[in-house]
Design a protein around this motif. Structure first.
Motif, PDB file in Angstrom:
ATOM      1  N   ASP A 154      38.441  31.276  38.998  1.00 25.14           N
ATOM      2  CA  ASP A 154      37.179  31.824  39.488  1.00 25.14           C
ATOM      3  C   ASP A 154      37.435  32.912  40.540  1.00 25.14           C
ATOM      4  OD1 ASP A 154      35.655  30.268  37.836  1.00 25.14           O
ATOM      5  OD2 ASP A 154      35.296  28.692  39.329  1.00 25.14           O
ATOM      6  N   SER A 155      38.527  32.791  41.284  1.00 23.61           N
ATOM      7  CA  SER A 155      38.860  33.847  42.235  1.00 23.61           C
ATOM      8  C   SER A 155      39.248  35.122  41.499  1.00 23.61           C
ATOM      9  CB  SER A 155      39.994  33.401  43.154  1.00 23.61           C
ATOM     10  OG  SER A 155      41.187  33.184  42.422  1.00 23.61           O
ATOM     11  N   LEU A 156      39.863  34.996  40.333  1.00 24.80           N
ATOM     12  CA  LEU A 156      40.189  36.176  39.523  1.00 24.80           C
ATOM     13  C   LEU A 156      38.920  36.818  38.973  1.00 24.80           C
ATOM     14  CD1 LEU A 156      42.182  38.072  38.197  1.00 24.80           C
ATOM     15  CD2 LEU A 156      42.514  36.376  36.361  1.00 24.80           C
ATOM     16  N   VAL A 157      37.937  35.989  38.619  1.00 20.33           N
ATOM     17  CA  VAL A 157      36.650  36.530  38.186  1.00 20.33           C
ATOM     18  C   VAL A 157      36.060  37.409  39.295  1.00 20.33           C
ATOM     19  CG1 VAL A 157      34.279  35.954  37.545  1.00 20.33           C
ATOM     20  CG2 VAL A 157      36.180  34.628  36.616  1.00 20.33           C
ATOM     21  N   SER A 158      36.112  36.930  40.538  1.00 22.99           N
ATOM     22  CA  SER A 158      35.592  37.707  41.670  1.00 22.99           C
ATOM     23  C   SER A 158      36.351  39.016  41.826  1.00 22.99           C
ATOM     24  CB  SER A 158      35.693  36.887  42.962  1.00 22.99           C
ATOM     25  OG  SER A 158      34.915  35.720  42.872  1.00 22.99           O
ATOM     26  N   ILE A 159      37.678  38.986  41.628  1.00 26.71           N
ATOM     27  CA  ILE A 159      38.480  40.217  41.732  1.00 26.71           C
ATOM     28  C   ILE A 159      38.064  41.214  40.666  1.00 26.71           C
ATOM     29  CG2 ILE A 159      40.807  41.147  41.432  1.00 26.71           C
ATOM     30  CD1 ILE A 159      41.863  38.590  42.749  1.00 26.71           C
ATOM     31  N   LEU A 160      37.865  40.735  39.456  1.00 30.09           N
ATOM     32  CA  LEU A 160      37.475  41.628  38.357  1.00 30.09           C
ATOM     33  C   LEU A 160      36.072  42.184  38.564  1.00 30.09           C
ATOM     34  CD1 LEU A 160      38.989  39.538  35.439  1.00 30.09           C
ATOM     35  CD2 LEU A 160      39.730  41.821  36.149  1.00 30.09           C
ATOM     36  N   GLU A 161      35.169  41.386  39.127  1.00 27.06           N
ATOM     37  CA  GLU A 161      33.821  41.883  39.400  1.00 27.06           C
ATOM     38  C   GLU A 161      33.836  42.917  40.513  1.00 27.06           C
ATOM     39  OE1 GLU A 161      31.232  37.905  38.109  1.00 27.06           O
ATOM     40  OE2 GLU A 161      31.760  38.251  40.214  1.00 27.06           O
ATOM     41  N   LEU A 162      34.683  42.727  41.511  1.00 30.13           N
ATOM     42  CA  LEU A 162      34.768  43.673  42.616  1.00 30.13           C
ATOM     43  C   LEU A 162      35.485  44.952  42.191  1.00 30.13           C
ATOM     44  CD1 LEU A 162      34.346  44.316  45.623  1.00 30.13           C
ATOM     45  CD2 LEU A 162      36.473  43.102  46.108  1.00 30.13           C
ATOM     46  N   ASN A 163      36.447  44.834  41.276  1.00 29.14           N
ATOM     47  CA  ASN A 163      37.201  45.983  40.773  1.00 29.14           C
ATOM     48  C   ASN A 163      36.781  46.221  39.325  1.00 29.14           C
ATOM     49  OD1 ASN A 163      39.554  46.419  42.997  1.00 29.14           O
ATOM     50  ND2 ASN A 163      39.095  44.232  42.764  1.00 29.14           N
ATOM     51  N   ALA A 164      35.600  46.776  39.138  1.00 34.05           N
ATOM     52  CA  ALA A 164      34.954  46.812  37.824  1.00 34.05           C
ATOM     53  C   ALA A 164      35.570  47.816  36.863  1.00 34.05           C
ATOM     54  CB  ALA A 164      33.464  47.120  37.998  1.00 34.05           C
ATOM     55  N   THR A 165      36.508  48.656  37.307  1.00 36.43           N
ATOM     56  CA  THR A 165      37.067  49.687  36.415  1.00 36.43           C
ATOM     57  C   THR A 165      38.485  49.363  35.958  1.00 36.43           C
ATOM     58  OG1 THR A 165      37.932  50.982  38.268  1.00 36.43           O
ATOM     59  CG2 THR A 165      35.673  51.449  37.567  1.00 36.43           C
ATOM     60  N   ILE A 166      39.026  48.191  36.346  1.00 36.64           N
ATOM     61  CA  ILE A 166      40.415  47.914  35.969  1.00 36.64           C
ATOM     62  C   ILE A 166      40.488  47.151  34.648  1.00 36.64           C
ATOM     63  CG2 ILE A 166      41.174  47.905  38.376  1.00 36.64           C
ATOM     64  CD1 ILE A 166      41.354  44.849  38.221  1.00 36.64           C
ATOM     65  N   ILE A 167      41.550  47.451  33.913  1.00 35.56           N
ATOM     66  CA  ILE A 167      41.933  46.688  32.723  1.00 35.56           C
ATOM     67  C   ILE A 167      43.230  45.974  33.075  1.00 35.56           C
ATOM     68  CG2 ILE A 167      42.671  46.824  30.303  1.00 35.56           C
ATOM     69  CD1 ILE A 167      40.990  49.371  30.042  1.00 35.56           C
ATOM     70  N   ILE A 168      43.279  44.680  32.810  1.00 36.97           N
ATOM     71  CA  ILE A 168      44.455  43.918  33.214  1.00 36.97           C
ATOM     72  C   ILE A 168      45.115  43.250  32.020  1.00 36.97           C
ATOM     73  CG2 ILE A 168      43.503  43.485  35.503  1.00 36.97           C
ATOM     74  CD1 ILE A 168      42.976  40.578  34.598  1.00 36.97           C
ATOM     75  N   GLU A 169      46.388  42.972  32.208  1.00 42.85           N
ATOM     76  CA  GLU A 169      47.149  42.181  31.246  1.00 42.85           C
ATOM     77  C   GLU A 169      47.408  40.823  31.873  1.00 42.85           C
ATOM     78  OE1 GLU A 169      50.804  43.349  28.611  1.00 42.85           O
ATOM     79  OE2 GLU A 169      51.569  42.607  30.546  1.00 42.85           O
ATOM     80  N   LEU A 170      46.974  39.755  31.195  1.00 45.32           N
ATOM     81  CA  LEU A 170      47.252  38.392  31.629  1.00 45.32           C
ATOM     82  C   LEU A 170      48.614  37.995  31.090  1.00 45.32           C
ATOM     83  CD1 LEU A 170      45.348  36.743  33.413  1.00 45.32           C
ATOM     84  CD2 LEU A 170      44.145  38.507  32.111  1.00 45.32           C
ATOM     85  N   MET A 171      49.533  37.670  31.967  1.00 39.68           N
ATOM     86  CA  MET A 171      50.922  37.433  31.625  1.00 39.68           C
ATOM     87  C   MET A 171      51.267  35.978  31.905  1.00 39.68           C
ATOM     88  SD  MET A 171      52.047  40.766  33.824  1.00 39.68           S
ATOM     89  CE  MET A 171      53.793  40.678  33.481  1.00 39.68           C
TER      90      MET A 171
END
Length: 666
Positions: free
Chosen positions: A539-556
């Protein structure tokens, strides 16, 4: 409170003590009965010097104490109650009244002892229980004072009583107040307090000298001020009309307190006219106009009220104030409510010796709720004290004013005028921006501050720091940004704060040039289903993605070296996909997420932060199978393999923009 004499005469019915055989005793009892307390005290003392009967002397001590209590000489009252109690005064009321006097003089332990002894004789008496509760509340008020700053005004005060200031035209540079100082025109001594009769005085602030000038009589033509007593005034909004209290006397009788009205033209006051409110036989005093002049509040002892003195209000109709109405039991009590004042925001202020307070008279504020009912609150310390506090007034549109008190420190122990001001609330925000990986201050970051009042500010941190002033009753989001770093934000609020506050915030921006570990992502052995504690971490990662709305990430997803390469690769891919699926369920666009399992092919490289956390590892160690097998203990090897079993993400791009496909039209 010595100034209470303007209404106390004829208000309080007193029982008549058994006649002393001496002339002084008979005179004392007569003076006591009609409220001439100062005269009564003198005669009781003379009677006691000649009285041989022990019981009579004890009764006189109690009577003296009662007189001192009525005129606000609480320390002398306590001394004489003590004398009466020591001599076995039969009525336990002496204990109750003594406790009240001890409370007013801050002798709390002795007061509690008197309350307890009294309750042994009169169990569950509400007055005693209220007194004990008041002592507990007083400690809380003293330990948690309000933001009011209170100061005595030496230039306005004299060795006599000075009280009930009101501001002329609502301005802070001119007041009218009541005083018994030597300059008063009434030269007779009051039989109630022993002081000279009171008059109305004017005080003006000298701007050049930055102090109050010597007060002068409101008029020297014997129009407003006379040989009788004048005081407790109220003014119209522009200051050209004044209502005031006058107590008239003749040789044979006290005529009580009445309210008069006068108007000012070219610096002269018109002949005062008596205001008919309650009838000639009923005392009225302490007038207070509403800001618009439509209502006149005042004090009266009219029969059928709730106590000795109640507050009434009369509305203006046809140029006169008519049909007075008692303000009811929320305001008025079995005690005395006096000196009303109506602020320009509609709040009603008054003093009471019965509402739960610190001792003597306290100042209370009453506000009307949405249903039109009064809600009453004690103003607390430092406005109130264990002594008498009364006669408050405010400057128009400002959180400052004056009031009267005979608290410790008052000039010559009499009623004095005090100023007060509530300083504006100041909310200072100071922030620092850090590189989350290194812990160092981050240079060149941008800060955005958004408030619920419409605030939208953008500033650049200087040497990793920023600051600004916040507004009251606003919620804020403070966010930090910098290219090559993930954003961070915090929330702060000034809503509901009763005092100024310094806010200190820290923003931690995570660099995106290396994979970022997600802690506490756990699975059962050889499985890929997320455990409940893993979902909390994600859920903390969800908050990071919502705050940084333009990033594309790779889950490793990574495993340790135990097991075959193929099995580890398949397991890690499924685990990475389970994280992506969870994020999609939480509303994250799948186009921003890439799942990749690396098995054991990408052993962890130890960062500075991890080296501090694990003492057996050093920065830039790579946790290969060979490195792990070379560790000294099995516990270290197990810990290193656990570090390798991890879920991380890295930023692939920062230019994602959400697009929405229109629905097909049929």
């Amino acid at each position: 409170m010595k100034s209470i004499r303007l209404v106390v005469v004829l208000i309080i019915g007193l029982s008549i003590w058994a006649c002393n055989s001496s002339k002084f005793g008979r005179i004392a009892e007569g003076a006591h009965q009609i409220g001439e307390y100062h005269k009564a005290i003198e005669k009781y003392k003379k009677a006691n010097r000649k009285e041989k009967d022990r019981n009579k002397r004890t009764e006189n001590y109690f009577a003296i104490a009662e007189c001192y209590r009525y005129i606000g000489e609480y320390d002398l009252a306590a001394m004489h109650y003590k004398l009466a109690i020591r001599r076995k005064y039969p009525d336990p009321i002496a204990l109750l009244h003594n406790a009240e006097m001890l409370r007013a003089t801050q002798e709390y332990e002795d007061a509690l002892e008197n309350y307890r002894i009294y309750l042994d004789s009169v169990p569950s008496d509400p007055e005693a229980l209220k007194g004990i509760q008041a002592i507990k509340m007083t400690q809380d008020w003293l330990e948690n004072p309000t933001r009011h700053i209170v100061n005595g005004i030496r230039e306005l005060n004299s060795r006599s009583s000075d009280y009930m200031p009101v501001f002329v035209g609502g301005r802070d540079n001119e007041i009218i107040f009541t005083s018994t100082r030597k300059a008063a025109t009434g030269k007779k001594k009051s039989m109630i307090t022993g002081e000279d009769y009171a008059d109305l005085f004017r005080g003006q602030f000298d701007v050049q000298r930055q102090k109050w000038a010597e007060p002068q009589l409101v008029d020297i033509n014997m129009v407003v001020n006379t040989g009788d007593e004048e005081g407790a005034a109220t003014l119209s909004a522009n200051g050209d009309q004044m209502f005031f209290t006058r107590c008239r006397y003749d040789k044979s009788m006290d005529m009580g307190a009445e309210i008069y009205a006068t108007s000012q033209s070219r610096a002269s006051w018109s002949q005062p006219i008596k205001i008919q409110l309650m009838g000639d036989s009923i005392i009225t005093a302490h007038p207070a106009l509403s800001p618009d002049g439509s209502k006149l509040y005042f004090v009266s002892d009219k029969m059928g009220g709730f106590g000795g003195k109640d507050i009434y209000v009369a509305e203006k109709s046809g140029g006169a104030y008519k049909n007075p109405v008692n303000l009811g039991p929320t305001i008025n009590t079995a005690g005395d409510e006096i000196f009303p004042f109506v602020r320009d925001n509609g709040e009603l202020y008054f003093s009471s010796n019965y509402h739960l307070g610190m001792g003597g008279y306290d100042i209370f504020v009453a506000t009307e709720n949405d249903e039109g009912r009064w809600e009453v609150a004690n103003m607390g310390s430092p406005i109130n004290s264990p002594a008498d506090d009364f006669g408050i007034s405010y400057v128009t549109d400002k959180n400052q004013g004056m009031f009267s008190s005979n608290r410790k420190g008052s000039f010559a122990g009499s009623d004095d005028i005090y100023s007060f001001v509530v300083p504006p609330k100041i909310y200072q925000l100071t922030g620092e921006i850090f590189n989350k990986e290194t812990g160092n201050k981050l240079q060149g970051a941008t800060v955005r501050i958004i408030g619920t009042d419409g605030t939208y500010l953008k500033m650049r941190g200087q040497n990793g720091k920023f600051q600004m002033k916040l507004k009251p009753e606003v919620e804020y989001i403070i966010a930090g940004f910098k290219d090559g770093f993930l954003n961070d934000k915090v929330r702060e609020t000034t809503v509901g704060l009763d005092d100024s506050k310094d806010f200190r915030v820290e923003l931690f921006l995570t660099p995106t040039d290396a994979p970022i570990r997600i802690d506490n992502i756990n699975y059962e052995f050889a499985k890929w289903d997320l455990l409940p504690e893993s979902k909390v971490a994600l859920d903390s990662l969800v908050s990071i993605l919502e705050l940084n709305a333009t990033i594309i990430i790779e889950l490793m997803s990574h495993t340790d070296h135990i097991g075959s390469d193929q099995a580890n690769s398949e397991l890690s891919q499924k685990r990475a996909q389970s994280v992506v699926d969870y994020l999609i369920e939480k509303g994250i666009n799948p186009q921003r997420l890439v799942a990749k399992g690396y098995g054991e092919t990408w052993p962890k490289k130890i960062t500075r932060k991890m080296a501090k956390q694990y003492g057996f590892l050093k920065r830039n160690n790579v946790l290969t199978e060979e490195f792990i097998n070379g560790l000294e203990t099995q516990a270290q090897k197990d810990m290193a393999r656990q570090i390798n079993r991890r879920t991380e993400f890295r930023v692939l791009s920062t230019d994602f923009h959400e697009t929405f496909e229109p629905e097909n039209l049929k």
